[in-house]
Design an enzyme around this catalytic site. Structure first.
Site, PDB file in Angstrom:
ATOM      1  N   LYS A  35      40.814  11.358  91.168  1.00 20.84           N
ATOM      2  CA  LYS A  35      41.946  12.145  90.649  1.00 20.84           C
ATOM      3  C   LYS A  35      43.024  12.278  91.720  1.00 20.84           C
ATOM      4  O   LYS A  35      42.788  11.951  92.887  1.00 20.84           O
ATOM      5  CB  LYS A  35      41.441  13.518  90.209  1.00 20.84           C
ATOM      6  CG  LYS A  35      40.856  14.366  91.337  1.00 20.84           C
ATOM      7  CD  LYS A  35      40.093  15.572  90.802  1.00 20.84           C
ATOM      8  CE  LYS A  35      39.537  16.392  91.956  1.00 20.84           C
ATOM      9  NZ  LYS A  35      38.622  17.452  91.485  1.00 20.84           N
ATOM     10  N   ARG A 130      36.827  28.439  85.305  1.00 17.23           N
ATOM     11  CA  ARG A 130      38.031  27.633  85.455  1.00 17.23           C
ATOM     12  C   ARG A 130      38.151  26.696  84.268  1.00 17.23           C
ATOM     13  O   ARG A 130      39.073  26.809  83.478  1.00 17.23           O
ATOM     14  CB  ARG A 130      37.951  26.853  86.781  1.00 17.23           C
ATOM     15  CG  ARG A 130      39.207  26.152  87.160  1.00 17.23           C
ATOM     16  CD  ARG A 130      39.056  25.383  88.443  1.00 17.23           C
ATOM     17  NE  ARG A 130      38.107  24.263  88.333  1.00 17.23           N
ATOM     18  CZ  ARG A 130      38.006  23.270  89.217  1.00 17.23           C
ATOM     19  NH1 ARG A 130      38.792  23.261  90.280  1.00 17.23           N
ATOM     20  NH2 ARG A 130      37.140  22.297  89.051  1.00 17.23           N
ATOM     21  N   TYR A 244      64.682  24.022 114.534  1.00 14.52           N
ATOM     22  CA  TYR A 244      65.147  25.125 113.687  1.00 14.52           C
ATOM     23  C   TYR A 244      64.612  26.471 114.195  1.00 14.52           C
ATOM     24  O   TYR A 244      63.465  26.574 114.636  1.00 14.52           O
ATOM     25  CB  TYR A 244      64.648  24.934 112.258  1.00 14.52           C
ATOM     26  CG  TYR A 244      65.465  23.956 111.438  1.00 14.52           C
ATOM     27  CD1 TYR A 244      66.828  24.164 111.223  1.00 14.52           C
ATOM     28  CD2 TYR A 244      64.872  22.839 110.872  1.00 14.52           C
ATOM     29  CE1 TYR A 244      67.569  23.270 110.461  1.00 14.52           C
ATOM     30  CE2 TYR A 244      65.601  21.947 110.103  1.00 14.52           C
ATOM     31  CZ  TYR A 244      66.952  22.171 109.907  1.00 14.52           C
ATOM     32  OH  TYR A 244      67.689  21.287 109.156  1.00 14.52           O
ATOM     33  N   MET A 292      62.138  18.830 107.639  1.00 15.70           N
ATOM     34  CA  MET A 292      61.821  18.074 106.423  1.00 15.70           C
ATOM     35  C   MET A 292      61.365  16.649 106.734  1.00 15.70           C
ATOM     36  O   MET A 292      60.405  16.153 106.152  1.00 15.70           O
ATOM     37  CB  MET A 292      63.038  18.037 105.486  1.00 15.70           C
ATOM     38  CG  MET A 292      62.727  17.421 104.135  1.00 15.70           C
ATOM     39  SD  MET A 292      64.169  17.293 103.078  1.00 15.70           S
ATOM     40  CE  MET A 292      64.524  19.013 102.738  1.00 15.70           C
TER      41      MET A 292
HETATM   42  C1  LIG Z   1      37.443  17.390  92.240  1.00  9.78           C
HETATM   43  C2  LIG Z   1      36.175  17.438  91.501  1.00  9.78           C
HETATM   44  C3  LIG Z   1      35.045  16.748  91.969  1.00  9.78           C
HETATM   45  C4  LIG Z   1      34.986  16.097  93.325  1.00  9.78           C
HETATM   46  O1  LIG Z   1      34.839  17.134  94.278  1.00  9.78           O
HETATM   47  P1  LIG Z   1      34.709  16.857  95.826  1.00  9.78           P
HETATM   48  O2  LIG Z   1      34.500  18.199  96.407  1.00  9.78           O
HETATM   49  O3  LIG Z   1      36.005  16.249  96.252  1.00  9.78           O
HETATM   50  O4  LIG Z   1      33.573  15.924  96.037  1.00  9.78           O
HETATM   51  C5  LIG Z   1      33.933  16.715  91.147  1.00  9.78           C
HETATM   52  N1  LIG Z   1      33.915  17.358  89.945  1.00  9.78           N
HETATM   53  C6  LIG Z   1      34.962  18.062  89.488  1.00  9.78           C
HETATM   54  C7  LIG Z   1      34.867  18.753  88.190  1.00  9.78           C
HETATM   55  C8  LIG Z   1      36.123  18.141  90.250  1.00  9.78           C
HETATM   56  O5  LIG Z   1      37.155  18.858  89.803  1.00  9.78           O
END
Ligand SMILES: *Cc1c(COP(=O)(O)O)cnc(C)c1O
Length: 349
Positions: A35, A130, A244, A292
């Site tokens: 992801k 969640r 800055y 930046m």
């Molecule tokens: C992001 C995620 C993972 C992977 O988690 P890591 O801690 O990066 O190994 C697995 N399952 C779900 C549901 C996630 O959101």
């Protein structure tokens, strides 16, 4: 001019996946979580390298990411969508053969009506609050849904990076209560859960951060190196200031290098006056505010001004930099900007 270069070692990534796969045990499949554009490293390249290494199942957050991964991998590997079947996703899920993890009664209804017979999984909420179907809802729909043949039942741990956290066992218990006797494949562990041991593994683990070289997988090989070019240097005298808000002033005459990357490239502003870069084995403090597009670095002690300085490399992992920035490795990786020249190292040996 040299450009800022992000080097991504796909061999190390594949080795990390294999190591997590071995930890997951012989009966357990290890999926790869790609992801957020492969944790910022490029989902297509990352997914192809992992498929080459043997990964057959992938997870993405949303259907659009799944489309990019399908394009990279072609037909065959299972691509699972963690956000499930959202309104407007139907065509993409169908056309690209993506498998949604259904998260609510609303999604379950939508999926069974819009794509009857199309594969799906179910995400259960075991206490993280969640994503996922709640225990009471699950009780009501489980008999019908199990009949429809989900590819898996899954849930996610909230505190897996803390082995002694009581949430781990209470979520494990909830997962057993919701899924025992279903006869379906189950998935519970991400990287942290893999390290918690076999009773967290079930049938399919979901490796993420550990593959990319991050905590809590301490044995991980380094995947990323980030080298930043020096644009110019100047001498700064006591009484003068740098950057800055004039937050840094030297005690003695100093040589300050201006380096081409800033918070727009993912070098979080909280690193201001609070990080080091490396010239080979020699640390050089970041001084003044992160701008930046630029940072300023004290190179007074170097014998020669280097062409580049490393901010991620053998002496500084994503977690080290995250500690300095007051965040986690996940945020460092997924913030890496798109202005870097990306070099992928891969031998496929
Ligand atoms: C992001 C995620 C993972 C992977 O988690 P890591 O801690 O990066 O190994 C697995 N399952 C779900 C549901 C996630 O959101």
């Amino acid at each position: 001019m040299a450009t800022a270069t992000l080097s991504i070692d796909l061999d190390a990534l594949a080795a990390n996946w294999r190591a997590l796969d071995r930890l997951s045990g012989p009966e357990v499949q290890t999926a790869a979580v790609v992801k957020a554009d492969g944790y910022g490293l490029g989902a297509g390249k990352v997914a192809r390298a992992l498929a080459w290494a043997g990964a057959r199942r992938f997870f993405v957050a949303v259907a659009e990411e799944g489309a990019a991964v399908r394009q990279a991998l072609g037909p065959g590997p299972q691509i699972n969508v963690l956000s499930g079947h959202m309104a407007g996703d139907t065509e993409m899920l169908h056309d690209l053969d993506l498998t949604p993890m259904l998260n609510s009664l609303e999604q379950i209804t939508r999926h069974l009506e819009a794509l009857p017979g199309h594969p799906f999984g179910v995400q259960l909420d075991t206490g993280m609050n969640r994503l996922g179907v709640e225990p009471v809802e699950w009780q009501a729909v489980a008999p019908i849904l199990i009949e429809a043949g989900p590819v898996m039942l899954m849930s996610h741990l909230a505190c897996a990076d803390e082995p002694d956290h009581p949430m781990n066992l209470s979520q494990l218990e909830a997962f057993h209560e919701m899924t025992d006797g279903s006869g379906l494949p189950r998935s519970f562990a991400a990287t942290g859960g893999i390290l918690l041991g076999p009773k967290y593994h079930f049938d399919l683990t979901r490796a993420g951060i550990g593959m990319y070289g991050g905590r809590p997988f301490e044995m991980a090989q380094r995947v990323v190196t980030l080298s930043l070019p020096v644009i110019q240097t100047r001498e700064v005298l006591p009484g003068e200031v740098v950057g800055y808000s004039a937050t840094w002033e030297p005690d003695a005459p100093s040589l300050i290098a201006t380096v081409a990357a800033g918070y727009a490239d993912g070098l979080l502003r909280s690193l201001s006056n609070n990080a080091v870069l490396w010239d080979g084995d020699t640390p050089c403090p970041l001084v003044g505010r992160v701008s930046m597009d630029l940072i300023t670095v004290d190179v007074t002690h170097l014998r020669e001004v280097p062409k580049t300085l490393d901010i991620l490399g053998p002496h500084q992992t994503v977690d080290d930099l995250a500690d300095a920035a007051g965040t986690i490795g996940y945020e460092i990786l997924t913030s890496l900007g798109n202005r870097y020249t990306r070099r992928y190292q891969e031998s496929r040996g």
